[in-house]
Design a protein around this motif. Structure first.
Motif, mmCIF file in Angstrom:
data_model
loop_
_atom_site.group_PDB
_atom_site.id
_atom_site.type_symbol
_atom_site.label_atom_id
_atom_site.label_comp_id
_atom_site.label_asym_id
_atom_site.label_seq_id
_atom_site.Cartn_x
_atom_site.Cartn_y
_atom_site.Cartn_z
ATOM 1 N N ARG A 214 0.879 -1.247 -0.010
ATOM 2 C CA ARG A 214 -0.279 -0.218 -0.225
ATOM 3 C C ARG A 214 0.868 1.314 0.011
ATOM 4 N N PHE A 215 1.747 1.136 0.601
ATOM 5 C CA PHE A 215 2.618 2.700 1.029
ATOM 6 C C PHE A 215 4.267 2.767 -0.001
ATOM 7 N N GLY A 216 4.521 1.306 -0.435
ATOM 8 C CA GLY A 216 5.903 1.222 -0.590
ATOM 9 C C GLY A 216 7.173 1.129 0.507
ATOM 10 N N GLY A 217 7.982 0.770 -0.419
ATOM 11 C CA GLY A 217 9.422 -0.072 0.437
ATOM 12 C C GLY A 217 9.686 1.000 1.369
ATOM 13 N N LEU A 218 9.840 2.568 1.143
ATOM 14 C CA LEU A 218 10.666 3.268 2.108
ATOM 15 C C LEU A 218 9.843 3.747 2.650
ATOM 16 N N ARG A 219 8.543 3.611 2.287
ATOM 17 C CA ARG A 219 7.963 4.425 3.670
ATOM 18 C C ARG A 219 7.636 2.778 5.202
ATOM 19 N N THR A 220 7.925 1.794 4.081
ATOM 20 C CA THR A 220 7.273 0.803 5.422
ATOM 21 C C THR A 220 8.795 0.931 5.778
ATOM 22 N N ALA A 221 10.185 0.678 5.234
ATOM 23 C CA ALA A 221 11.400 0.608 6.505
ATOM 24 C C ALA A 221 11.359 1.539 7.217
ATOM 25 N N LEU A 222 11.212 2.983 6.926
ATOM 26 C CA LEU A 222 10.410 4.097 8.020
ATOM 27 C C LEU A 222 10.031 3.849 9.131
ATOM 28 N N VAL A 223 8.594 3.502 8.996
ATOM 29 C CA VAL A 223 7.883 3.169 10.510
ATOM 30 C C VAL A 223 8.597 1.800 10.867
ATOM 31 N N PHE A 224 8.532 0.616 10.314
ATOM 32 C CA PHE A 224 9.337 -0.547 10.745
ATOM 33 C C PHE A 224 10.287 0.188 11.455
ATOM 34 N N PHE A 225 11.192 0.897 11.494
ATOM 35 C CA PHE A 225 12.229 1.232 12.051
ATOM 36 C C PHE A 225 11.916 2.173 13.258
ATOM 37 N N SER A 226 11.704 3.196 12.758
ATOM 38 C CA SER A 226 10.891 3.461 13.953
ATOM 39 C C SER A 226 10.644 3.200 15.479
ATOM 40 N N PRO A 325 -3.368 7.418 12.241
ATOM 41 C CA PRO A 325 -3.868 9.032 12.039
ATOM 42 C C PRO A 325 -2.806 9.385 10.487
ATOM 43 N N ARG A 326 -1.239 9.432 10.435
ATOM 44 C CA ARG A 326 -1.159 9.988 10.130
ATOM 45 C C ARG A 326 -1.177 10.025 8.085
ATOM 46 N N LEU A 327 -1.320 8.475 8.589
ATOM 47 C CA LEU A 327 -0.967 8.161 6.342
ATOM 48 C C LEU A 327 -2.514 7.013 6.068
ATOM 49 N N ARG A 328 -3.797 8.054 6.870
ATOM 50 C CA ARG A 328 -5.240 7.211 7.188
ATOM 51 C C ARG A 328 -5.020 8.077 5.450
ATOM 52 N N SER A 329 -4.371 9.189 5.254
ATOM 53 C CA SER A 329 -5.117 10.186 4.179
ATOM 54 C C SER A 329 -3.771 10.180 2.981
ATOM 55 N N VAL A 330 -2.610 9.074 3.066
ATOM 56 C CA VAL A 330 -1.644 8.890 2.299
ATOM 57 C C VAL A 330 -2.407 8.191 1.181
ATOM 58 N N PRO A 331 -2.369 8.151 -0.097
ATOM 59 C CA PRO A 331 -2.703 7.832 -1.497
ATOM 60 C C PRO A 331 -2.587 6.442 -1.706
ATOM 61 N N ARG A 332 -2.988 5.143 -1.837
ATOM 62 C CA ARG A 332 -2.209 3.982 -2.586
ATOM 63 C C ARG A 332 -1.052 4.354 -3.077
ATOM 64 N N ILE A 333 0.343 4.011 -3.482
ATOM 65 C CA ILE A 333 0.852 4.100 -4.429
ATOM 66 C C ILE A 333 0.517 3.205 -5.436
ATOM 67 N N ALA A 334 0.988 3.507 -7.274
ATOM 68 C CA ALA A 334 0.507 3.599 -7.867
ATOM 69 C C ALA A 334 1.473 1.731 -8.386
ATOM 70 N N ARG A 335 0.769 0.835 -8.545
ATOM 71 C CA ARG A 335 1.562 -0.292 -9.226
ATOM 72 C C ARG A 335 1.128 -1.101 -10.747
#
Length: 335
Positions: A214-226, A325-335
Motif C-alpha cells: 500500500r505505501f511502498g518500501g521506503l515508508r515501510t522501512a521508516l515505520v518499521f525501524f521507527s 492517523p498520519r497515513l490514513r490520508s496517504v494515497p495508495r502507490i501506483a502498481r
C-alpha cells in the motif's frame, strides 16, 4: 437537308461515321457513350485469396528466389509431404498450398510430471500466491526475510563462540545502550532469538507485506525501524535508571534483548488503524490479544518478560495511534 440546332455539324458527321448503326427513336438521333474499359484480370496468385491473408504471402516465398510466385493457384494440386500439414489448414485460405512439416509447427510445452500428479484442488490459487512476499511486489519484506533467514542459519549451524559474540554486541540491553546505542539499535533487529524463521515469515506476510504493497518500501522501512527504535528506548531507559539508582542489580543490564517484534507490531498497528467500523474493533482486539498471548506464554514472572510486553504494547500503540492517523490520508502507490 436535316439541320440540328446547337450541334456542330462536323463533330456530328465524325460521330456518325464511327458508329453508323446508332438507333433512332421518333426521328431523333441520340449519341450513346462508349462502353467502359474492361477491368484487368486478377492474377492467379491472388484469385480466391482473402485480403486479410495477402499480407502473410511472404511466408510461402523462398528467400533465395525472389522471382518465385507467392502462392500457387487454387486449382493446382500440391504434393503433400509425409507428415506435413497444408498451409491452407493453418491460414484458412483455399489458395495456400505450401507445406509445413511437424518440425516447423510450435508444439505445446508439456506439463511437468509432478504437477500432473498433484490434484487440481490441492494446487495453490493465484490470489493466495499474490500474498507471498516477492522481490518485485514487496522488496523490503522479501529482503528482510532473506536476511533473517541468513542470521537464523548462522545461529543454527555456526560456532557458538562466534554467534555468542555477535548476539552480545547486538543486544539492546542497558549495558550496550549506555556504551554503543546506535550499533545495538541497528543490529538487534536482524536476529531472531529462538531461531524459528518460518513463524516470522508468516507474520511478515500478514503484518508487513500488505503495508508495503500500500505505501511502498521506503515508508515501510521508516515505520518499521521507527517503531523498533522508539519501543526499545522507551523500555530500556527506565531499566537503565533503575540500575543506576541500585533498584535493580547490575546483572539486569546484560540480558539478551534482540528481535524484530517491535517493528512488525508497529506496521500491524497501522494496518489496524486503516480499517473501518467493526473491522477496526476486531483488529484492535486481535492485536491486544496477540500482545497478551506472547507475554503469558513466555515467563511472566521474569523482568525480561515485563520489559518485552511493555515494548510490544508501546510499538503496537505507536503504530495504531501515531502512524495510523498520519497515513490514513496517504494515497495508495501506483502498481
Amino acid at each position: 437537308m436535316l439541320t440540328l440546332a446547337g450541334v456542330n455539324h462536323s463533330a456530328f458527321t465524325a460521330a456518325l461515321s464511327q458508329n453508323p448503326s446508332m438507333p433512332s427513336h421518333s426521328g431523333r438521333m441520340s449519341l450513346r457513350e462508349p462502353d467502359p474499359a474492361p477491368r484487368p484480370a486478377r492474377s492467379a496468385a491472388t484469385t480466391g485469396t482473402p485480403r486479410k491473408w495477402r499480407s502473410l504471402s511472404w511466408l510461402c516465398t523462398p528467400a533465395s528466389d525472389p522471382t518465385a510466385p507467392i502462392l500457387e493457384p487454387a486449382a493446382s494440386t500440391a504434393t503433400t509431404q509425409a507428415g506435413g500439414t497444408p498451409l491452407a489448414d493453418v491460414l484458412g485460405s483455399p489458395a495456400a498450398t505450401a507445406v509445413l512439416t511437424e518440425d516447423d509447427l510450435v508444439q505445446p510445452t508439456p506439463r511437468p510430471a509432478f504437477l500432473a500428479a498433484v490434484p487440481v484442488s490441492w494446487r495453490p490459487k493465484r490470489a493466495w500466491l499474490n500474498l507471498v512476499p516477492s522481490p518485485r511486489s514487496t522488496p523490503f519484506t522479501f529482503g528482510y526475510l532473506v536476511l533473517l533467514l541468513g542470521t537464523s542459519l548462522l545461529i543454527r549451524f555456526g560456532s557458538s563462540k562466534l554467534t555468542g559474540k555477535l548476539l552480545a554486541v547486538s543486544s539492546t540491553d542497558a549495558h550496550n545502550m549506555a556504551r554503543h546505542p546506535l550499533t545495538a539499535l541497528l543490529t538487534s533487529a536482524f536476529w531472531i532469538a529462538d531461531g524459528g524463521w518460518l513463524p516470522y515469515a508468516v507474520i511478515f506476510a500478514i503484518a508487513v507485506a500488505p503495508f508495503e504493497r500500500r505505501f511502498g518500501g521506503l515508508r515501510t522501512a521508516l515505520v518499521f525501524f521507527s517503531g523498533h527504535v522508539l519501543a526499545t528506548i522507551a523500555t530500556e531507559l527506565p531499566v537503565m535508571a533503575l540500575i543506576h539508582t541500585d533498584v535493580l542489580p547490575h546483572s539486569a543490564g546484560r540480558w539478551l534483548d534482540i528481535g524484530v517484534s517491535y517493528g512488525f507490531l508497529t506496521t500491524a498497528g497501522v494496518l489496524v488503524a486503516l480499517l473501518r467500523g467493526r473491522a477496526r474493533i476486531a483488529g484492535i482486539v486481535a492485536l491486544e490479544l496477540f500482545v497478551i498471548g506472547v507475554y503469558v506464554t513466555d515467563d511472566p514472572a521474569s523482568l525480561a518478560s515485563v520489559v518485552t510486553v511493555l515494548g510490544h504494547a508501546c510499538a503496537a500503540h505507536f503504530g495504531l495511534l501515531v502512524w495510523g492517523p498520519r497515513l490514513r490520508s496517504v494515497p495508495r502507490i501506483a502498481r
